[in-house]
Design an enzyme around this catalytic site. Structure first.
Site, PDB file in Angstrom:
ATOM      1  N   GLU A 167      -8.839  15.886  17.077  1.00  0.00           N
ATOM      2  CA  GLU A 167      -7.736  16.716  16.574  1.00  0.00           C
ATOM      3  C   GLU A 167      -6.873  17.289  17.702  1.00  0.00           C
ATOM      4  OE1 GLU A 167      -8.893  19.624  13.682  1.00  0.00           O
ATOM      5  OE2 GLU A 167      -9.905  18.164  12.418  1.00  0.00           O
ATOM      6  N   GLU A 360     -14.401  13.496   9.717  1.00  0.00           N
ATOM      7  CA  GLU A 360     -14.780  14.828   9.241  1.00  0.00           C
ATOM      8  C   GLU A 360     -14.241  15.013   7.846  1.00  0.00           C
ATOM      9  OE1 GLU A 360     -13.638  18.258  11.607  1.00  0.00           O
ATOM     10  OE2 GLU A 360     -14.288  17.282  13.453  1.00  0.00           O
TER      11      GLU A 360
HETATM   12  C1  PNW Z   1     -11.629  20.983  12.526  1.00  0.00           C
HETATM   13  N1  PNW Z   1      -6.411  24.670  11.121  1.00  0.00           N
HETATM   14  O1  PNW Z   1     -11.015  22.173  12.900  1.00  0.00           O
HETATM   15  C2  PNW Z   1     -12.537  20.667  13.692  1.00  0.00           C
HETATM   16  O2  PNW Z   1     -12.512  19.335  14.120  1.00  0.00           O
HETATM   17  C3  PNW Z   1     -13.926  21.175  13.511  1.00  0.00           C
HETATM   18  O3  PNW Z   1     -14.464  21.456  14.765  1.00  0.00           O
HETATM   19  C4  PNW Z   1     -13.927  22.345  12.558  1.00  0.00           C
HETATM   20  O4  PNW Z   1     -15.150  22.999  12.476  1.00  0.00           O
HETATM   21  C5  PNW Z   1     -13.484  21.818  11.199  1.00  0.00           C
HETATM   22  O5  PNW Z   1     -12.237  21.153  11.293  1.00  0.00           O
HETATM   23  C6  PNW Z   1     -13.386  22.881  10.123  1.00  0.00           C
HETATM   24  O6  PNW Z   1     -12.416  23.816  10.456  1.00  0.00           O
HETATM   25  C7  PNW Z   1      -9.869  22.741  12.394  1.00  0.00           C
HETATM   26  O7  PNW Z   1      -6.307  25.888  11.279  1.00  0.00           O
HETATM   27  C8  PNW Z   1      -9.710  24.108  12.594  1.00  0.00           C
HETATM   28  O8  PNW Z   1      -5.499  23.992  10.562  1.00  0.00           O
HETATM   29  C9  PNW Z   1      -8.573  24.739  12.178  1.00  0.00           C
HETATM   30  C10 PNW Z   1      -7.571  24.003  11.557  1.00  0.00           C
HETATM   31  C11 PNW Z   1      -7.716  22.640  11.360  1.00  0.00           C
HETATM   32  C12 PNW Z   1      -8.884  22.012  11.783  1.00  0.00           C
END
Ligand code: PNW
Length: 460
Positions: A167, A360
């Site tokens: 990401e 994921e």
């Molecule tokens: C992803 N947002 O994180 C990550 O790849 C993981 O490490 C994480 O635990 C998982 O998704 C769940 O959140 C994100 O704010 C964190 O848009 C925040 C965002 C998107 C993805």
């Protein structure tokens, strides 16, 4: 022998984690500091004021964790490598103890019949590199290539499924534009600079990895279907789509940043930043793309009472917008819509022609409750059932999706949300780190074979 991407028609399951979210032991065995160690110490940065210094203590419990993955009956374990464990200063001196840890981890997977899928960068940039400018400067991609070289040399013979970044949108835009993730910089257009250097880093790292491994090399993106709420929001949506999706996909497919993107990110037309040959390294560089999916994005033009989207800073160059979130939502406030997963997979397949893996997908749920010693998490089971069905549907519609990895094995450190949001199939006691499989863990273990068969039956 390494296990890479499943062959055409094939389909595999997995469980995913990330180093900073589970390992703890942040000062052990010579690990250097990462930007997340620094950021979490900042008052107000993390909802509950917590950090990853203990997390799930997986650094000391990896055998137990891998037994849990094995018990799920899935083929892959997706993990990430902490850059500052391997290169405490980000480049130069290699910390043997850090590298040894991942060497043992990979062997422990193979002993259990699990196929390792390694991600090089899941956000834990060495603080020493951030001190020199982090993803805003060109020396960081060069250091990343060095890191990829060191890791590839040690693990390339046994890891068959590689990803450079996880990401990069979050790392670039949440980290440098919105400031809600490490390093917590709020500098608008800096997000685009970071994005380009992440793209360049990917390109350089793939070259190095391929000198050490015959495995499949890719990148993991949090692509999102952008669904404008009404016609007036279409242009807005195109800008959001450019920064969320095109900034990563354009270079992979065309070796350049496209028009829609340059309209909202003119910085990416600067020849000082984007140098000749940078994106040629990215074009066609991957054997597979990992797609992380949680929720669709529904932008709308601000209404009379409209407030700009709180994440607005993450979309520099795009007008302020409202973000519509429809019920039902998970505990983290993300709309639940499995059709968005089918959509993002079919779109990405059409746009790239590259095999995909859902790297994921999962849900933070608040209503986990304990009954007879088992955490009952029916809502999570419903979420997983609907989303795995959405993957099968994408295959039916022709998308070449080769796998589905659940986020996540363990309740862990959820970045800016600290320990307040839990995505795990396994409950982890915050005080003593005891692991207890939830009902969703048992569900997946019982359904794994059937899910695989259902997916394989609709070979795209
Ligand atoms: C992803 N947002 O994180 C990550 O790849 C993981 O490490 C994480 O635990 C998982 O998704 C769940 O959140 C994100 O704010 C964190 O848009 C925040 C965002 C998107 C993805």
């Amino acid at each position: 022998m390494t296990t890479g991407l499943p062959a055409a028609g094939g389909f595999a399951l997995g469980a995913a984690t990330a180093a900073y979210q589970i390992e703890g032991a942040t000062t052990e065995d010579g690990r250097g500091a990462s930007i997340w160690d620094t950021f979490t110490a900042r008052p107000g940065a993390v909802r509950d004021g917590s950090d990853g210094s203990t997390a799930c203590d997986s650094y000391h419990r990896s055998e137990e964790d891998l037994d849990l993955v094995r018990g799920l009956g899935v083929e892959f374990y997706r993990f990430s490598i902490a850059w500052p464990r391997v290169l405490p200063e980000g480049r130069g001196r290699v910390e043997g103890r850090g590298l040894d840890y991942y060497d043992r981890l990979v062997d422990a997977m193979l002993e259990r019949g699990l196929a390792p899928s390694a991600t090089l960068f899941h956000w834990d940039l060495p603080q020493a590199l951030e001190d020199e400018g982090g993803w805003l400067v060109r020396s960081t991609p060069e250091a990343f290539a060095e890191y990829a070289d060191v890791v590839g040399e040690r693990l390339g013979d046994r890891v068959g499924l590689w990803a450079t970044h996880n990401e990069p949108w979050c790392a670039a835009y949440l980290g440098y534009a919105a400031g809600v993730h490490a390093p917590g910089r709020r500098e608008g257009a800096a997000g685009h600079r970071a994005a380009h250097h992440l793209n360049l880093a990917h390109g350089l790292a793939v070259e190095r990895l391929r000198t050490h491994t015959s495995g499949d090399v890719g990148v993991v993106l949090n692509l999102a279907p952008i669904r404008p709420e009404r016609d007036e929001a279409r242009e807005l949506a195109a800008g959001i789509d450019a920064i969320r999706n095109a900034v990563w996909l354009d270079p992979l497919v065309d070796g350049e940043y496209g028009e829609a993107l340059l309209r909202v990110a003119p910085e990416l037309a600067d020849p000082e930043l984007v140098r000749d040959g940078d994106l040629a390294k990215v074009r066609g560089s991957v054997d597979w793309i990992g797609v992380n999916y949680y929720t669709p994005v529904r932008p709308d033009v601000p209404g009379p009472d409209g407030v700009p989207h709180p994440e607005g800073g993450a979309y520099p160059g795009v007008a302020p917008f409202d973000l519509v979130v429809r019920e039902p939502v998970t505990d983290i406030g993300w709309e639940i819509d499995a059709t968005g997963l089918t959509e993002v997979l079919t779109d990405t397949h059409r746009g790239t022609g590259v095999p995909l893996v859902v790297t994921e997908n999962g849900a933070a749920m608040a209503d986990d409750r304990v009954e007879d010693g088992v955490v009952v998490d029916e809502d999570r089971i419903d979420y997983l059932r609907d989303h795995t069905a959405a993957v099968v549907q994408a295959r039916r519609e022709g998308a070449d999706v080769r796998g589905y990895f659940v986020w996540t094995l363990l309740d862990n450190f959820e970045w800016a949300e600290g320990y307040t949001k839990t995505f795990g199939l396994v409950h982890v006691d915050p005080d003593d780190q005891t692991r207890t499989p939830k009902a969703s863990y048992r569900w997946l273990a019982a359904e794994a074979a059937g899910l695989r068969e259902a997916a394989r039956a609709v070979s795209p």
